[in-house]
Every structure is written in C-alpha cells, then in structure tokens.
Scaffold this active site. Structure first.
Site, short mmCIF file in Angstrom:
data_model
loop_
_atom_site.label_atom_id
_atom_site.label_comp_id
_atom_site.label_asym_id
_atom_site.label_seq_id
_atom_site.Cartn_x
_atom_site.Cartn_y
_atom_site.Cartn_z
N GLN A 78 -8.20 -8.61 -8.06
CA GLN A 78 -7.86 -9.52 -6.91
C GLN A 78 -9.81 -10.08 -7.02
OE1 GLN A 78 -9.44 -6.70 -3.58
NE2 GLN A 78 -7.54 -7.06 -2.72
N ASP A 94 -18.41 -0.93 -6.50
CA ASP A 94 -17.94 0.41 -5.39
C ASP A 94 -19.05 0.30 -5.25
OD1 ASP A 94 -17.49 2.49 -4.20
OD2 ASP A 94 -16.73 3.76 -5.62
N ALA A 95 -19.08 -0.39 -3.30
CA ALA A 95 -19.54 0.22 -1.72
C ALA A 95 -20.80 1.41 -2.33
CB ALA A 95 -18.59 0.15 -1.03
N GLU A 151 -12.50 -4.94 7.29
CA GLU A 151 -10.97 -3.77 6.74
C GLU A 151 -10.83 -3.38 5.59
OE1 GLU A 151 -6.97 -4.76 8.10
OE2 GLU A 151 -7.41 -5.70 9.57
N HIS A 165 -11.23 2.11 4.23
CA HIS A 165 -10.57 2.90 2.29
C HIS A 165 -11.56 3.89 1.96
CE1 HIS A 165 -7.22 1.22 2.63
NE2 HIS A 165 -7.38 -0.65 2.40
N1 SAH Z 1 -11.83 -8.00 3.49
C1 SAH Z 1 -10.89 -8.62 2.91
C2 SAH Z 1 -10.14 -7.86 2.14
C3 SAH Z 1 -9.68 -6.51 2.84
S1 SAH Z 1 -8.48 -5.30 1.94
C4 SAH Z 1 -9.83 -9.32 4.06
O1 SAH Z 1 -10.02 -9.14 4.50
O2 SAH Z 1 -9.39 -10.21 3.45
C5 SAH Z 1 -9.62 -4.23 1.82
C6 SAH Z 1 -10.46 -4.23 0.51
O3 SAH Z 1 -11.46 -3.09 0.62
C7 SAH Z 1 -9.95 -4.73 -0.94
O4 SAH Z 1 -10.98 -5.69 -1.41
C8 SAH Z 1 -10.63 -2.88 -1.70
O5 SAH Z 1 -10.85 -3.37 -3.27
C9 SAH Z 1 -11.73 -3.32 -1.35
N2 SAH Z 1 -12.20 -2.59 -1.09
C10 SAH Z 1 -11.84 -1.10 -0.66
N3 SAH Z 1 -12.76 0.18 -1.08
C11 SAH Z 1 -13.91 -0.43 -1.19
C12 SAH Z 1 -15.08 0.29 -2.34
N4 SAH Z 1 -15.56 1.41 -2.18
N5 SAH Z 1 -16.49 -0.71 -2.69
C13 SAH Z 1 -15.52 -2.05 -2.93
N6 SAH Z 1 -14.47 -2.41 -2.09
C14 SAH Z 1 -13.83 -1.70 -1.55
#
Ligand code: SAH
Length: 270
Positions: A99, A122-123, A140, A144
């Site tokens: 990405q 990583d968040a 969104e 996750h």
């Molecule tokens: N905000 C974007 C992508 C949404 S998809 C849009 O609306 O188009 C979810 C995104 O969250 C993906 O890029 C995934 O890699 C990211 N993500 C999930 N867990 C994460 C984490 N712990 N740290 C950073 N990014 C994370």
C-alpha cells in the site's frame, strides 16, 4: 491467526497486500464504504465513497498549516481528498508495504508528494514524538485493531492538546450477532467507543450512527455487481468462492454485515 490480542499487523498486511490492487480498480483507490442520502440516491459506489470521505473531513475540521496523521491510510485516496480540502501536511501510515508503495506513486502522479507522505507504522507503536500532530483520523482501520484502547492512547500521545480526532468505522449493533465477519475484524459498540475515547484522554464532540447511509441503493448494487463480475477470477483468488457468491446474491445488502453498523465520531484531545 495470531493469538496475541495486540498484534495482528502481519495478518492485516497479508490481506491488504493482496486486496489493494483489486480495490484500486474497483473503487478509485478507496478502501471504505459509501455514503448515500437515501435509497433513491443514484450516486455510484465510487462517488458515494468520496462522499463518505467528505463526511469525515467535515468532522475533522482541518485548518491550513496543520500536520495530520492518517492512521490506516490504505492506498491513499482519503488522504488525497483531505489534502485538496485544505493546505495541510499529511502522514499516512499502514502496515501493508504494498500500500505504501502504491500510495506513494499515486501521490507523485497527483503532484501531492510534498504534502502527503506514506510510511510503515503500526498504530499501536507509533514512531512519532509526543504532540507531533494537530489532528488525526482512523478511517475504517480501527476495526482491524484488536487493542483499540492501546491504539487510541498512542494516537492521543502524538496529538497536541486540543487536536481533533475523527473516526469512521463499523460498530457492533447491540443485541445482534456479527460472528460471520472476517477473523481480522473486531467490532465494539458505540458506547464502548465512547468509553475508550474518554479513557484515552479525548472529549466526544459528535457521534453519528450513519448505518442507513452505508446501505447500497438497489440500482447501485446492480451496477456494482456487474463491475465486480468483470474481475471475478481475481476476486475469488483473494476472497474465496463463498464470499464472492454471498456478495453477488441479490438478496444480500452489499457491505452491510448484519450486526455491524457504521459510526462517524468527532472528538478532541484534552
Ligand atoms: N483508510 C483507508 C484504508 C482503510 S482499509 C481508506 O479508507 O481507503 C484499513 C487500513 O488500516 C489498511 O491500510 C490497513 O493496513 C490499516 N491498518 C490496520 N491495522 C493497522 C495497524 N495496526 N496499524 C496501522 N495501520 C493498520
């Protein structure tokens, strides 16, 4: 699946490394659902996805000169829309290397590379100093993150006092079962969101259940299915036959998993 609640970054990365190209073609580089006024709104899925971004931008209230953190940036389309809405500086983070590569290429194509950059982070372990940002959003992406409290505390740390936070995500509708959802999804109720935000040092400004607006109007569903069918083989390879069959079932409301509503939140760091 990882068993450690706080670390699913590898599974998420694997999924998005695979899924992003597909979404880029289907949905103009957006990886989130759409927002329609009502069932008569004929906006395409792509237009409605941009409307959802505008809904979140409105709640973020970006101001010229601000440094903004896009937590879970996908392949960048929301960040590009945000950059066009105001003269802001954006750092988008994701755990998917593919990405980052793709979003960076698009930023350069759009001539936005000086104001929008994409990095691996990583968040729950942000490589940024305390107070480094003036605003942040989770678009969104929180769905996750198994340890949402930790992610919110980390983002609170890198935001300056008074900074604005916006969240768009699915939430668990009380009393409904959403156990059929994907294993890397962990949803919480709106009340739980409110509690976590307060515990992480945020004051709630706006909480809107917009579930009716993410339901795809029937004619739009028909058009979207036809578009997705053109990529059926690739889609089956990524998501599996069962998911694809369910998605193409005309009785199913595309993108709405029963039990998973959609919420838009605005908050301020104390
Ligand atoms: N905000 C974007 C992508 C949404 S998809 C849009 O609306 O188009 C979810 C995104 O969250 C993906 O890029 C995934 O890699 C990211 N993500 C999930 N867990 C994460 C984490 N712990 N740290 C950073 N990014 C994370």
């Amino acid at each position: 699946m990882s068993t450690a609640a706080e670390s699913n970054a590898e599974e998420v990365a694997e999924l998005y490394d695979d899924f992003s190209e597909f979404h880029a073609r289907i949905n103009d580089n957006n990886l989130h659902v759409g927002y329609w006024e009502d069932e008569h709104d004929g906006a395409s899925f792509q237009e409605a996805a941009e409307t959802m971004t505008q809904q979140l931008i409105r709640r973020l209230e970006p101001q010229a000169g601000q440094r903004i953190l896009d937590v879970g940036c996908g392949i960048g389309q929301p960040a590009f829309s945000l950059a066009r809405s105001q003269q802001v500086d954006i750092t988008g983070i994701t755990v998917s290397r593919r990405q980052i590569e793709r979003a960076g290429t698009t930023a350069a194509e759009l001539g936005l590379q000086d104001r929008v950059r994409f990095e691996y982070a990583d968040a729950t372990k942000l490589p940024y100093a305390d107070g480094a940002f003036d605003a942040a959003w989770f678009f969104e992406s929180m769905i996750h993150m198994p340890d949402k409290a930790l992610a919110l505390r980390e983002v609170a740390r890198v935001l300056r006092p008074g900074a604005r936070l916006a969240i768009a995500d699915m939430f668990h509708e009380p009393g409904k079962d959403w156990s059929a959802a994907h294993p890397i999804v962990t949803a919480i109720t709106i009340d739980a969101y409110a509690d976590l935000l307060e515990q992480a040092g945020f004051s709630l400004l706006e909480v809107d259940d917009v579930t009716p607006h993410m339901l795809v109007p029937k004619p739009v569903r028909v058009a979207l299915r036809a578009q997705m069918l053109e990529h059926r083989d690739e889609w089956v390879r990524i998501a599996g036959e069962a998911v694809v069959a369910q998605f193409l079932d005309p009785e199913e409301n595309t993108f709405y998993t029963p039990g998973l509503g959609y919420v838009l939140i605005a908050a301020r760091r104390n």
